[in-house]
Design a protein around this motif. Structure first.
Motif, PDB file in Angstrom:
ATOM      1  N   PHE A 198     -10.437 -17.663  10.775  1.00  0.00           N
ATOM      2  CA  PHE A 198      -9.898 -19.015  10.845  1.00  0.00           C
ATOM      3  C   PHE A 198      -8.633 -19.166  10.002  1.00  0.00           C
ATOM      4  N   ASN A 199      -8.621 -18.490   8.806  1.00  0.00           N
ATOM      5  CA  ASN A 199      -7.479 -18.665   7.904  1.00  0.00           C
ATOM      6  C   ASN A 199      -6.575 -17.442   7.907  1.00  0.00           C
ATOM      7  N   ALA A 200      -6.422 -16.806   9.075  1.00  0.00           N
ATOM      8  CA  ALA A 200      -5.608 -15.584   9.150  1.00  0.00           C
ATOM      9  C   ALA A 200      -4.167 -15.844   8.745  1.00  0.00           C
ATOM     10  N   SER A 201      -3.596 -16.937   9.198  1.00  0.00           N
ATOM     11  CA  SER A 201      -2.193 -17.201   8.883  1.00  0.00           C
ATOM     12  C   SER A 201      -1.998 -17.402   7.386  1.00  0.00           C
ATOM     13  N   ALA A 202      -2.975 -18.036   6.740  1.00  0.00           N
ATOM     14  CA  ALA A 202      -2.878 -18.232   5.287  1.00  0.00           C
ATOM     15  C   ALA A 202      -2.938 -16.896   4.566  1.00  0.00           C
ATOM     16  N   GLN A 203      -3.808 -16.015   5.064  1.00  0.00           N
ATOM     17  CA  GLN A 203      -3.906 -14.695   4.435  1.00  0.00           C
ATOM     18  C   GLN A 203      -2.592 -13.940   4.599  1.00  0.00           C
ATOM     19  N   LYS A 204      -1.995 -14.041   5.789  1.00  0.00           N
ATOM     20  CA  LYS A 204      -0.712 -13.371   6.016  1.00  0.00           C
ATOM     21  C   LYS A 204       0.345 -13.905   5.064  1.00  0.00           C
ATOM     22  N   ALA A 205       0.323 -15.205   4.863  1.00  0.00           N
ATOM     23  CA  ALA A 205       1.296 -15.794   3.941  1.00  0.00           C
ATOM     24  C   ALA A 205       1.083 -15.261   2.537  1.00  0.00           C
ATOM     25  N   GLY A 206      -0.211 -15.101   2.172  1.00  0.00           N
ATOM     26  CA  GLY A 206      -0.510 -14.559   0.851  1.00  0.00           C
ATOM     27  C   GLY A 206      -0.030 -13.135   0.706  1.00  0.00           C
ATOM     28  N   VAL A 207      -0.264 -12.326   1.746  1.00  0.00           N
ATOM     29  CA  VAL A 207       0.181 -10.935   1.710  1.00  0.00           C
ATOM     30  C   VAL A 207       1.695 -10.865   1.638  1.00  0.00           C
ATOM     31  N   LYS A 208       2.352 -11.719   2.416  1.00  0.00           N
ATOM     32  CA  LYS A 208       3.821 -11.721   2.409  1.00  0.00           C
ATOM     33  C   LYS A 208       4.345 -12.067   1.020  1.00  0.00           C
ATOM     34  N   LYS A 209       3.697 -13.020   0.380  1.00  0.00           N
ATOM     35  CA  LYS A 209       4.095 -13.389  -0.980  1.00  0.00           C
ATOM     36  C   LYS A 209       3.862 -12.218  -1.929  1.00  0.00           C
ATOM     37  N   GLY A 210       2.711 -11.562  -1.775  1.00  0.00           N
ATOM     38  CA  GLY A 210       2.426 -10.409  -2.624  1.00  0.00           C
ATOM     39  C   GLY A 210       3.429  -9.302  -2.416  1.00  0.00           C
ATOM     40  N   ASP A 211       3.770  -9.048  -1.143  1.00  0.00           N
ATOM     41  CA  ASP A 211       4.756  -8.004  -0.847  1.00  0.00           C
ATOM     42  C   ASP A 211       6.097  -8.326  -1.485  1.00  0.00           C
ATOM     43  N   TYR A 227      -2.796 -10.057  -4.134  1.00  0.00           N
ATOM     44  CA  TYR A 227      -3.560  -9.056  -3.380  1.00  0.00           C
ATOM     45  C   TYR A 227      -5.047  -9.106  -3.716  1.00  0.00           C
ATOM     46  N   GLU A 228      -5.375  -9.272  -4.986  1.00  0.00           N
ATOM     47  CA  GLU A 228      -6.785  -9.276  -5.369  1.00  0.00           C
ATOM     48  C   GLU A 228      -7.521 -10.465  -4.775  1.00  0.00           C
ATOM     49  N   ARG A 229      -6.876 -11.607  -4.729  1.00  0.00           N
ATOM     50  CA  ARG A 229      -7.526 -12.776  -4.119  1.00  0.00           C
ATOM     51  C   ARG A 229      -7.842 -12.507  -2.651  1.00  0.00           C
ATOM     52  N   ILE A 230      -6.916 -11.851  -1.962  1.00  0.00           N
ATOM     53  CA  ILE A 230      -7.147 -11.532  -0.550  1.00  0.00           C
ATOM     54  C   ILE A 230      -8.253 -10.488  -0.412  1.00  0.00           C
ATOM     55  N   ALA A 231      -8.222  -9.445  -1.278  1.00  0.00           N
ATOM     56  CA  ALA A 231      -9.222  -8.375  -1.206  1.00  0.00           C
ATOM     57  C   ALA A 231     -10.620  -8.901  -1.493  1.00  0.00           C
ATOM     58  N   GLU A 232     -10.727  -9.844  -2.425  1.00  0.00           N
ATOM     59  CA  GLU A 232     -12.032 -10.410  -2.765  1.00  0.00           C
ATOM     60  C   GLU A 232     -12.649 -11.167  -1.598  1.00  0.00           C
ATOM     61  N   LYS A 233     -11.808 -11.602  -0.663  1.00  0.00           N
ATOM     62  CA  LYS A 233     -12.321 -12.296   0.524  1.00  0.00           C
ATOM     63  C   LYS A 233     -12.631 -11.330   1.659  1.00  0.00           C
ATOM     64  N   GLY A 234     -12.537 -10.031   1.362  1.00  0.00           N
ATOM     65  CA  GLY A 234     -12.925  -9.021   2.344  1.00  0.00           C
ATOM     66  C   GLY A 234     -11.796  -8.480   3.179  1.00  0.00           C
ATOM     67  N   PHE A 235     -10.576  -8.906   2.928  1.00  0.00           N
ATOM     68  CA  PHE A 235      -9.445  -8.421   3.716  1.00  0.00           C
ATOM     69  C   PHE A 235      -8.812  -7.226   3.001  1.00  0.00           C
ATOM     70  N   LYS A 236      -9.183  -6.029   3.430  1.00  0.00           N
ATOM     71  CA  LYS A 236      -8.713  -4.816   2.769  1.00  0.00           C
ATOM     72  C   LYS A 236      -8.221  -3.809   3.798  1.00  0.00           C
ATOM     73  N   LEU A 290      -4.852  -1.696  -0.828  1.00  0.00           N
ATOM     74  CA  LEU A 290      -5.515  -1.045  -1.958  1.00  0.00           C
ATOM     75  C   LEU A 290      -4.530  -0.203  -2.754  1.00  0.00           C
ATOM     76  N   GLN A 291      -3.616   0.438  -2.048  1.00  0.00           N
ATOM     77  CA  GLN A 291      -2.582   1.211  -2.737  1.00  0.00           C
ATOM     78  C   GLN A 291      -1.765   0.318  -3.655  1.00  0.00           C
ATOM     79  N   LYS A 292      -1.384  -0.849  -3.137  1.00  0.00           N
ATOM     80  CA  LYS A 292      -0.512  -1.729  -3.919  1.00  0.00           C
ATOM     81  C   LYS A 292      -1.234  -2.323  -5.121  1.00  0.00           C
ATOM     82  N   ILE A 293      -2.496  -2.679  -4.954  1.00  0.00           N
ATOM     83  CA  ILE A 293      -3.247  -3.199  -6.099  1.00  0.00           C
ATOM     84  C   ILE A 293      -3.377  -2.116  -7.164  1.00  0.00           C
ATOM     85  N   ALA A 294      -3.782  -0.919  -6.733  1.00  0.00           N
ATOM     86  CA  ALA A 294      -3.945   0.188  -7.684  1.00  0.00           C
ATOM     87  C   ALA A 294      -2.620   0.537  -8.343  1.00  0.00           C
TER      88      ALA A 294
END
Length: 646
Positions: free
Chosen positions: A16-29, A44-53, A58-62
């Motif tokens: 349901f919130n795919a676009s929001a997740q994309k926005a978060g990833v784009k911001k992280g990038d 990235y961690e907020r997104i990963a904690e919601k199961g989007f990995k 994972l490379q970028k968080i590490a």
């Protein structure tokens, strides 16, 4: 070589919130590509904690944690990455190995380094890990030489990079003591670093910490000063900022440069950047040689082997300098940084490319006669830990010094520790390679034998002759290295002998025994023994000449051709299996089969006799009723070639 940061895009997430997740990833990038690791990690961690990995995230968080030296957290995320896939670039095996060391898992770290070596080809970090599998034992041997204590000047932020300055120590800190603007850096979420000073007493204690060098400090980073002995000149690291102007590279990042300033009327003036700086690469962490004629520093300028290398440059005077020289003999594809040169021309530096305990470790190398730094030693615990340890300085006169570490249980992020060196490292291994040349059969000494020394790649190093007493001496050779010695003498077979030189000072003795190329042939001797010819074997219940046996019989043939008057008695034998009568007949057929082969190939019949002895001359325990292996039975199925006349 600057680190490449790979931009990633995530495929649509069917939620349901795919676009929001994309926005978060784009911001992280976006933050990640600007090196703003703290903000990127949070996103990235907020997104990963919601199961989007996925592996890229994972490379970028590490990586974010790795680049900020938070290796314990990096280990967690690299672990998740490798649990998901091992189809990653070789460098991730190296980073995971370093992170594993931070949690004490050296066994798995060594496994990752072995895989890194397989995947990376000729990367020196992998080759060193393979070559020095006992690195922890070496580190253990060098440990226990420092008494380490908190320096007493640390804050809750990052304090690092101390330098001796007259009766003070000047260090770097990200604490903020300003009254107005409080500016934080997005890479580390800490204040921009500035210089601070503390009084230094003879026992190495620091006191009276205060802001230092008003004219040296800017609104960006300053760090790692290096002062001349008279206290009138300083070299220091600063972001690319001078006279109110900020420089940037092609990616709009403000990199580091080295600047020089002079002291006039107790004020630092005439600040200028060094001519080998560039907007396009980093130059940092200066230190001066004992005679103050050479400046050492770290950089990723063109020609750098790794992420950063140690360089040196001649100080020519009048603000002119020579061409920077890469210390290739000690640099790896990893990070070599924070150099410091002592009054004894010992070079301390930090590295994660040489085998260590994890993160950056402190190493020492000493100037060789040829001007190089060949031997590299890990200084051991407690100076080193599984975390980042760096920026060591020491006063050789009183053995007191300081180093920086981000190990746990400190006051802040990076902390400065004072130490007393209680024992110097066993550094200069001086080995000589000597030996004696003798006759392998008689033990007679062999003078005037030509001896050639080669390195492990068979590059010729030295050529000498053995003395009247048969002894030779190559003089000093490099410790812990493999060499080859070739011995040549008329009427003797040339021989090459490998030798590994010892790791501690002393003498490596390499006796060489040469075999004569002119053999004495006694009546009654066995040609197989005299000429080193393999025994002629037969298969079970067979008497035909095997292909492998024909090769050895051909050697017998050649010897008899060289000695046309030689006569030989061929004696064949069997094992104990089957009856005595059968074995006697079988061995007789084998002996005559061998004789017929030699006659067919040119030996006159009258020079050969042949007889089978069955199982009457067994050479081991394998008689009737004794349980033996097939290999043991095989030893009895043989032929001999006894010389009966010359």
């Amino acid at each position: 070589m600057k680190i490449n940061f790979l931009y990633i895009t995530l495929f649509s997430l069917l939620t349901f919130n795919a676009s929001a997740q994309k926005a978060g990833v784009k911001k992280g990038d976006k933050n990640y590509d600007k090196f703003a690791y703290i903000e990127a990690i949070k996103t990235y961690e907020r997104i990963a904690e919601k199961g989007f990995k996925n592996p890229e995230m994972l490379q970028k968080i590490a990586n974010g944690y790795y680049y900020n030296a938070e290796l314990v957290k990096a280990e967690k995320w690299y672990g998740e990455l490798f649990a998901m896939t091992e189809e990653v670039e070789a460098e991730y095996y190296f980073r995971y190995a370093q992170s594993l060391k931070s949690v004490g898992n050296y066994t798995k770290a060594d496994e990752m380094m072995a895989k890194f070596n397989q995947k990376s080809g000729n990367d020196l970090r992998g080759l060193l890990a393979k070559e020095k599998k006992d690195y922890r034992e070496i580190i253990k041997k060098n440990s226990g030489r420092y008494k380490l204590e908190d320096a007493g000047v640390n804050s809750q932020y990052s304090d690092y990079g101390p330098a001796f300055y007259l009766d003070k120590v000047v260090f770097t800190s990200t604490r903020d003591t300003g009254n107005f603007s409080k500016r934080k850096h997005s890479w580390t979420d800490q204040y921009f670093s500035n210089f601070y000073s503390a009084d230094l007493n003879q026992e190495g204690a620091l006191s009276n910490t205060d802001r230092y060098g008003k004219k040296l400090n800017s609104k960006f980073h300053e760090s790692t000063p290096a002062f001349t002995k008279d206290g009138k000149t300083v070299y220091f690291t600063r972001n690319n900022f001078l006279d109110g102007k900020k420089g940037k590279d092609a990616n709009k990042v403000t990199l580091l440069k080295i600047y020089k300033a002079t002291l006039v009327d107790d004020k630092w003036t005439n600040i200028k950047e060094l001519p080998f700086n560039s907007d396009s690469y980093q130059v940092a962490h200066p230190t001066l040689s004992a005679d103050e004629k050479t400046l050492f520093f770290a950089s990723d300028m063109p020609g750098t082997k790794g992420l950063s290398d140690i360089f040196k440059v001649d100080i020519l005077g009048d603000d002119s300098y020579g061409t920077p020289v890469n210390l290739t003999e000690l640099n790896t594809e990893g990070r070599e940084t924070f150099p410091f040169v002592t009054s004894d021309n010992e070079l301390y530096f930090a590295s994660d490319g040489h085998p260590g305990l994890g993160g950056l470790d402190i190493f020492i190398s000493k100037l060789e006669k040829d001007g190089s730094y060949k031997q590299v030693h890990n200084v051991g615990e407690p100076a080193n830990s599984p975390f980042d340890d760096f920026a060591l300085i020491i006063n050789k006169a009183n053995k007191r010094g300081f180093l920086t570490s981000n190990r746990p249980n400190g006051v802040g992020n990076d902390d400065i520790y004072k130490f007393l060196e209680t024992k110097e490292i066993e550094f200069n291994c001086e080995q000589v390679l000597v030996g004696i040349v003798t006759d392998a059969e008689t033990g007679e000494i062999l003078p005037n034998t030509k001896l050639t020394l080669f390195d492990e790649k068979f590059n010729k190093l030295k050529e000498i002759m053995s003395g009247p007493d048969g002894r030779y001496d190559f003089g000093e050779v490099e410790c812990e290295k493999k060499h080859y010695v070739r011995a040549e003498r008329e009427s003797y077979n040339t021989k090459e002998v490998p030798v590994i030189i010892g790791k501690e000072s002393g003498s490596t003795e390499l006796p060489i025994e040469l075999e004569t190329s002119v053999k004495k042939i006694p009546i009654g001797g066995d040609l197989a023994d005299i000429f080193g010819i393999n025994l002629i074997y037969f298969d079970l219940d067979k008497w035909n000449i095997r292909p492998d046996a024909a090769i050895d019989i051909a050697k017998i043939l050649d010897v008899m051709m060289q000695y046309p008057t030689m006569k030989v008695d061929i004696r064949s034998h069997t094992d104990c299996r089957a009856s005595h009568r059968y074995n006697e007949q079988l061995s007789d057929r084998r002996a005559k089969s061998t004789r017929d082969w030699l006659i067919k190939n040119g030996i006159a019949p009258e020079r050969l006799t042949a007889k089978g002895y069955g199982e009457t001359q067994l050479i081991n325990k394998c008689a009737d009723g004794v349980e033996c292996t097939e290999a043991e039975h095989q030893l009895n199925r043989r032929s001999q070639f006894i010389i009966t006349d010359l």
